[in-house]
Design a protein around this motif. Structure first.
Motif, PDB file in Angstrom:
ATOM      1  N   VAL A  64       0.840  -1.205   0.000  1.00  0.00           N
ATOM      2  CA  VAL A  64       0.000   0.000   0.000  1.00  0.00           C
ATOM      3  C   VAL A  64       0.878   1.259   0.000  1.00  0.00           C
ATOM      4  CG1 VAL A  64      -1.781   1.277   1.273  1.00  0.00           C
ATOM      5  CG2 VAL A  64      -1.814  -1.238   1.234  1.00  0.00           C
ATOM      6  N   CYS A  69      -3.410   6.748  -0.278  1.00  0.00           N
ATOM      7  CA  CYS A  69      -4.550   6.116   0.390  1.00  0.00           C
ATOM      8  C   CYS A  69      -5.430   7.153   1.099  1.00  0.00           C
ATOM      9  CB  CYS A  69      -4.010   5.110   1.396  1.00  0.00           C
ATOM     10  SG  CYS A  69      -5.268   4.308   2.375  1.00  0.00           S
ATOM     11  N   THR A  70      -6.737   6.950   0.985  1.00  0.00           N
ATOM     12  CA  THR A  70      -7.685   7.840   1.684  1.00  0.00           C
ATOM     13  C   THR A  70      -8.322   7.126   2.878  1.00  0.00           C
ATOM     14  OG1 THR A  70      -9.437   7.109   0.210  1.00  0.00           O
ATOM     15  CG2 THR A  70      -8.265   9.125  -0.417  1.00  0.00           C
ATOM     16  N   TYR A  71      -7.875   5.887   3.141  1.00  0.00           N
ATOM     17  CA  TYR A  71      -8.371   5.074   4.267  1.00  0.00           C
ATOM     18  C   TYR A  71      -9.873   4.840   4.177  1.00  0.00           C
ATOM     19  CZ  TYR A  71      -3.762   6.576   5.590  1.00  0.00           C
ATOM     20  OH  TYR A  71      -2.424   6.833   5.550  1.00  0.00           O
ATOM     21  N   CYS A  72     -10.314   4.621   2.944  1.00  0.00           N
ATOM     22  CA  CYS A  72     -11.754   4.425   2.718  1.00  0.00           C
ATOM     23  C   CYS A  72     -12.234   3.062   3.211  1.00  0.00           C
ATOM     24  CB  CYS A  72     -12.064   4.564   1.226  1.00  0.00           C
ATOM     25  SG  CYS A  72     -11.353   3.225   0.218  1.00  0.00           S
ATOM     26  N   GLY A  73     -11.329   2.109   3.350  1.00  0.00           N
ATOM     27  CA  GLY A  73     -11.690   0.789   3.878  1.00  0.00           C
ATOM     28  C   GLY A  73     -12.180  -0.206   2.837  1.00  0.00           C
ATOM     29  N   ARG A  74     -12.207   0.184   1.554  1.00  0.00           N
ATOM     30  CA  ARG A  74     -12.727  -0.709   0.501  1.00  0.00           C
ATOM     31  C   ARG A  74     -11.896  -2.004   0.417  1.00  0.00           C
ATOM     32  NH1 ARG A  74     -16.506  -2.930  -1.805  1.00  0.00           N
ATOM     33  NH2 ARG A  74     -16.512  -3.211  -4.058  1.00  0.00           N
ATOM     34  N   CYS A  75     -10.597  -1.885   0.542  1.00  0.00           N
ATOM     35  CA  CYS A  75      -9.722  -3.073   0.417  1.00  0.00           C
ATOM     36  C   CYS A  75     -10.058  -4.089   1.510  1.00  0.00           C
ATOM     37  CB  CYS A  75      -8.247  -2.683   0.472  1.00  0.00           C
ATOM     38  SG  CYS A  75      -7.827  -1.645   1.876  1.00  0.00           S
ATOM     39  N   VAL A  86      -8.017  -1.792   7.750  1.00  0.00           N
ATOM     40  CA  VAL A  86      -7.824  -0.340   7.843  1.00  0.00           C
ATOM     41  C   VAL A  86      -8.252   0.084   9.238  1.00  0.00           C
ATOM     42  CG1 VAL A  86      -8.403   1.906   6.848  1.00  0.00           C
ATOM     43  CG2 VAL A  86      -8.319  -0.127   5.377  1.00  0.00           C
ATOM     44  N   VAL A  91      -3.163   1.357   7.227  1.00  0.00           N
ATOM     45  CA  VAL A  91      -3.583   0.136   6.524  1.00  0.00           C
ATOM     46  C   VAL A  91      -2.588  -0.949   6.918  1.00  0.00           C
ATOM     47  CG1 VAL A  91      -4.035  -0.965   4.308  1.00  0.00           C
ATOM     48  CG2 VAL A  91      -4.456   1.488   4.590  1.00  0.00           C
ATOM     49  N   CYS A 108      -9.235  -0.943  -5.337  1.00  0.00           N
ATOM     50  CA  CYS A 108      -8.858   0.279  -4.605  1.00  0.00           C
ATOM     51  C   CYS A 108      -9.176   1.498  -5.476  1.00  0.00           C
ATOM     52  CB  CYS A 108      -7.361   0.267  -4.269  1.00  0.00           C
ATOM     53  SG  CYS A 108      -6.795   1.866  -3.638  1.00  0.00           S
ATOM     54  N   PRO A 109     -10.053   2.397  -5.003  1.00  0.00           N
ATOM     55  CA  PRO A 109     -10.450   3.530  -5.859  1.00  0.00           C
ATOM     56  C   PRO A 109      -9.309   4.504  -6.137  1.00  0.00           C
ATOM     57  CG  PRO A 109     -11.424   3.722  -3.650  1.00  0.00           C
ATOM     58  CD  PRO A 109     -10.759   2.392  -3.701  1.00  0.00           C
ATOM     59  N   GLU A 110      -8.279   4.493  -5.264  1.00  0.00           N
ATOM     60  CA  GLU A 110      -7.179   5.452  -5.434  1.00  0.00           C
ATOM     61  C   GLU A 110      -5.968   4.837  -6.142  1.00  0.00           C
ATOM     62  OE1 GLU A 110      -7.988   8.393  -4.613  1.00  0.00           O
ATOM     63  OE2 GLU A 110      -9.807   7.791  -3.535  1.00  0.00           O
ATOM     64  N   ALA A 112      -3.984   2.818  -4.953  1.00  0.00           N
ATOM     65  CA  ALA A 112      -2.905   2.957  -3.962  1.00  0.00           C
ATOM     66  C   ALA A 112      -2.226   1.621  -3.659  1.00  0.00           C
ATOM     67  CB  ALA A 112      -3.486   3.540  -2.671  1.00  0.00           C
ATOM     68  N   ILE A 113      -2.760   0.533  -4.256  1.00  0.00           N
ATOM     69  CA  ILE A 113      -2.188  -0.789  -3.927  1.00  0.00           C
ATOM     70  C   ILE A 113      -1.488  -1.369  -5.147  1.00  0.00           C
ATOM     71  CG2 ILE A 113      -2.694  -3.131  -3.110  1.00  0.00           C
ATOM     72  CD1 ILE A 113      -5.133  -2.073  -1.680  1.00  0.00           C
TER      73      ILE A 113
HETATM   74  S1  SF4 Z   1      -8.995   0.723  -0.810  1.00  0.00           S
HETATM   75 FE1  SF4 Z   1      -7.169   1.881  -1.338  1.00  0.00          FE
HETATM   76  S2  SF4 Z   1      -7.618   3.943  -0.654  1.00  0.00           S
HETATM   77 FE2  SF4 Z   1      -9.109   2.621   0.352  1.00  0.00          FE
HETATM   78  S3  SF4 Z   1      -8.141   2.092   2.314  1.00  0.00           S
HETATM   79 FE3  SF4 Z   1      -7.562   0.511   0.899  1.00  0.00          FE
HETATM   80  S4  SF4 Z   1      -5.599   1.162   0.061  1.00  0.00           S
HETATM   81 FE4  SF4 Z   1      -6.520   2.927   1.001  1.00  0.00          FE
END
Ligand code: SF4
Ligand code: SF4
Length: 288
Positions: A64, A69-75, A86, A91, A108-110, A112-113
């Motif tokens: 990550v 990362c916006t720490y949205c929790g989707r992952c 998260v 993360v 991951c919407p950003e 970031a992974i």
């Molecule tokens: S899905 Fe991506 S942006 Fe969202 S918490 Fe996980 S790593 Fe971060």
């Protein structure tokens, strides 16, 4: 022809059957033995192959980039194995739980992974006195056997006879090792534990639609319930190996049964013949 050798529980004689079958066939067939019991491979102790190659097995695990990362929790939501979490603005990844499915990085919407390789095991291959051989070794402490098993099975040859030594049990590694087989030999012993685990193994191979037969090992101990079960379920007992101190002595010294007691070779050739007949009968009935 691919024949897998499985058992619902460990210690029933799977290795004895797999190595004896391979060594019995080697003079008349092209034969390959793949030891997919990657948590405790031991066919090599009996075959003593000359290893000619090896390859590490990697799975891709998430890495990550916290600056994106916006720490949205989707992952964490999409991970079915709780391998990523998260917590506030952190993360956490747990690589040993990761199955390398890639869902977290894909979703991951950003973006970031990214994914990085992580070594979980090793595959070695070679040859032993006319038997082509490969086995996998899961790294100690790792839990993910299926990727190592898949790598061993890349060595399956399209001609000759391939014998697959399957991990004990009925879980994912067993399914990974057995799938694609033309026939599954289930090795069991005539005890209540043997019967219980045989019944579970039969359920698994039937679910996979793979024909099966039983090798009854250590016959002479226990009771007749395994035989009664096989009769009721219409599962053929294709070979019976008695409880015998000489067989146990050879096994404890790492000597293959058919080398220590060559009279057993004809029994294993007969076993292959019966398996072939059953495969042919099934293929004919499927064509009808
Ligand atoms: S899905 Fe991506 S942006 Fe969202 S918490 Fe996980 S790593 Fe971060
Ligand atoms: S790759 Fe799959 S198993 Fe591994 S952390 Fe991501 S979602 Fe979970």
């Amino acid at each position: 022809m691919i024949i897998s050798i499985a058992s619902g529980k460990g210690g029933t004689g799977k290795t004895l059957v797999a190595t004896s079958l391979a060594l019995s066939l080697k003079d008349s067939h092209r034969v390959m033995l793949l030891d997919c019991d990657v948590e405790a491979p031991n066919d090599h102790i009996f075959l003593k192959p000359a290893v000619t190659g090896s390859e590490p097995v990697n799975i891709l695990v998430p890495k990550v980039a916290e600056d994106k990362c916006t720490y949205c929790g989707r992952c964490a939501e999409v991970c079915a194995y709780n391998a990523i979490a998260v917590l506030g603005d952190h993360v956490l990844t747990f690589p040993q739980l990761c199955h390398g499915c890639g869902a977290c990085s894909y979703l991951c919407p950003e973006k970031a992974i990214s994914e990085e390789p992580r070594e979980t095991g090793l595959v070695e291959w070679g040859r032993s006195d006319g038997v082509e051989f490969a086995h996998g070794k899961l790294t100690i402490g790792e839990a993910m056997a299926p990727p190592v098993i898949r790598k061993v099975k890349e060595h399956v040859s399209s001609d000759g006879t391939v014998i697959i030594d399957v991990p004990p049990g009925t879980s994912c590694p067993v399914v990974e090792a057995v799938k694609g087989s033309d026939f599954c030999l289930l090795v069991t012993e005539p005890t209540p534990f043997g019967l219980n685990d045989l019944a579970l193994a039969v359920e698994t191979v039937r679910e996979l639609d793979i024909p099966c037969g039983v090798v009854l090992n250590r016959a002479g101990v226990g009771d007749a319930r395994v035989e009664e079960y096989c009769k009721k379920e219409n599962i053929p007992i294709l070979l019976t190996i008695p409880l015998d101190t000489e067989i146990a002595r050879l096994y404890s010294k790492g000597i293959p049964l058919v080398e220590g007691l060559p009279k057993w070779k004809s029994s294993f050739l007969g076993l292959l013949g019966r398996v072939k007949v059953l495969i042919d009968e099934r293929n004919r009935s499927l064509k009808r």
